[in-house]
Design an enzyme around this catalytic site. Structure first.
Site, PDB file in Angstrom:
ATOM      1  N   ASN A   1      -2.191   0.309   6.534  1.00  0.00           N
ATOM      2  CA  ASN A   1      -1.601  -0.919   7.254  1.00  0.00           C
ATOM      3  C   ASN A   1      -0.638  -1.724   6.490  1.00  0.00           C
ATOM      4  O   ASN A   1      -0.668  -2.946   6.451  1.00  0.00           O
ATOM      5  CB  ASN A   1      -2.710  -1.861   7.925  1.00  0.00           C
ATOM      6  CG  ASN A   1      -3.670  -2.249   6.696  1.00  0.00           C
ATOM      7  OD1 ASN A   1      -3.636  -1.807   5.525  1.00  0.00           O
ATOM      8  ND2 ASN A   1      -4.550  -3.083   7.141  1.00  0.00           N
TER       9      ASN A   1
ATOM     10  N   LYS B   1       0.718  -1.258  -0.049  1.00  0.00           N
ATOM     11  CA  LYS B   1       0.088  -0.084  -0.122  1.00  0.00           C
ATOM     12  C   LYS B   1       0.881   1.175  -0.040  1.00  0.00           C
ATOM     13  O   LYS B   1       2.120   1.157   0.237  1.00  0.00           O
ATOM     14  CB  LYS B   1      -0.997  -0.063   1.306  1.00  0.00           C
ATOM     15  CG  LYS B   1      -1.927  -1.358   1.152  1.00  0.00           C
ATOM     16  CD  LYS B   1      -2.818  -1.119   2.411  1.00  0.00           C
ATOM     17  CE  LYS B   1      -3.912  -2.251   2.129  1.00  0.00           C
ATOM     18  NZ  LYS B   1      -5.107  -2.007   3.287  1.00  0.00           N
TER      19      LYS B   1
ATOM     20  N   GLU C   1      -9.622 -11.119  -6.997  1.00  0.00           N
ATOM     21  CA  GLU C   1      -8.709  -9.970  -7.010  1.00  0.00           C
ATOM     22  C   GLU C   1      -7.577  -9.955  -8.166  1.00  0.00           C
ATOM     23  O   GLU C   1      -7.202  -9.037  -8.408  1.00  0.00           O
ATOM     24  CB  GLU C   1      -8.312  -9.853  -5.302  1.00  0.00           C
ATOM     25  CG  GLU C   1      -9.564  -9.551  -4.521  1.00  0.00           C
ATOM     26  CD  GLU C   1      -8.960  -9.540  -2.850  1.00  0.00           C
ATOM     27  OE1 GLU C   1      -9.809  -9.055  -2.354  1.00  0.00           O
ATOM     28  OE2 GLU C   1      -7.808  -9.839  -2.707  1.00  0.00           O
TER      29      GLU C   1
END
Ligand code: CMP
Length: 139
Positions: free
Chosen positions: A113, A10, A127
């Site tokens: 996170n 991320k 996904e």
């Protein structure tokens, strides 16, 4: 069984130059990177990817955060890859993550996170398809 799972490094992690350290954790656990690309998600991609959380209070902030910087999307392969990846990531909230896990070591908050990982075989397949074509996955 040998499985494939989907992973996102991320924006909080790419910004802090932690991509390699995080991939090392996957590899040390026996997971192989069989597909990988660094992208800047569009708002539509973030909203679509996290559509399952649409009704949650954190959805808007989560989507803004996911487009706030580059991410690295990957397919990880290995024995029990889905569970293994979840083990290596640690709990969603870094405050609850076991020592040595990616989120315990690197995450900034429950939102920032550091990583996402699929939670089940069906979501893993969905996904992976959301971000990769078959020819981009090289096992
Ligand atoms: P992820 O595993 O990618 O799935 C949904 C994401 O929403 C989660 O990691 C966090 O980045 C974010 N998030 C923010 N707040 C919460 C919350 N209260 N509970 C779960 N996920 C949250």
């Amino acid at each position: 069984a040998i499985e494939r799972t989907f992973s996102i490094i991320k924006p909080d992690a790419t910004k802090r130059n932690l991509t390699g350290k995080i991939i090392s954790k996957f590899e040390d656990a026996g997971l192989r990177v069989v597909a990988s690309k660094r992208i800047h998600m569009t708002q539509a991609q973030a909203e679509g990817f996290y559509a399952v959380h649409k009704e949650r209070p954190f959805y808007g902030d989560l989507c803004s955060y996911m487009v706030s910087g580059p991410v690295v999307v990957q397919v990880l392969e290995g024995e029990d890859a889905i569970a293994k990846n979840r083990e290596v990531m640690g709990a969603t909230n870094p405050a609850d993550a076991a020592p040595g896990t990616i989120r315990a070591e690197f995450a900034e908050s429950i939102e920032a996170n550091s990583v996402h990982g699929s939670d089940a075989p069906e979501t893993a397949a969905e996904e992976i398809k959301f971000f990769f074509t078959d020819d981009e996955i090289v096992g």
